[in-house]
Design a protein around this motif. Sequence first.
Motif: not given
Length: 168
Positions: A23-27, A52-55, A60-61, A79-81
């Motif tokens: 999962a991305a961290q933005w937003h 679960v990893l956060r990028v 970067e996904l 997961l991203g936005v």
Amino acid sequence: MSGTGSPELTVSDATDLRVAVVAAQWHRTVMDGLLDGAQRALDDLGVTTRTVLRVPGSFELPVAAAVLARQGVDAVVALGVVIRGGTPHFDYVCQGVTEGLTRVSVDTGVPVGFGVLTCDTEAQAIARAGLAGSTEDKGHEAASAAVATAAVLRAATEPGRWPVAPTP
């Protein structure tokens, strides 16, 4: 998968599947909703082995998904936005992420649940994030789709299942 007309997914046994979520961290608010939805789906399906990893961001996904897929997981949930701005950045990121995640799935044979929101506004992203008051839960949908596909692929590759007669 769209909220309207989405299929009823049935997974008979996913308890032994290994699933990775990246999962991305933005937003942050949107991402927390997507990640919560994915975790709920995995709980609903009985998946207990998960990573679960956060990028940093959605771009970067694909590289994280590729590394996870090569580690022997049965499915990856990405997961991203990406929210449209005033520059072509939106188009480049969306295209790169989509092509990258597709490539990971096809090249590794590991299903990748596509939970990347590509929205014009933050309000659209919030409406799809599975938060209180949201109309859709794309994190849950992406995880459910990845696990259902992994279960289908496992069943299709079990000894004695092939050859399968084509459907008319």
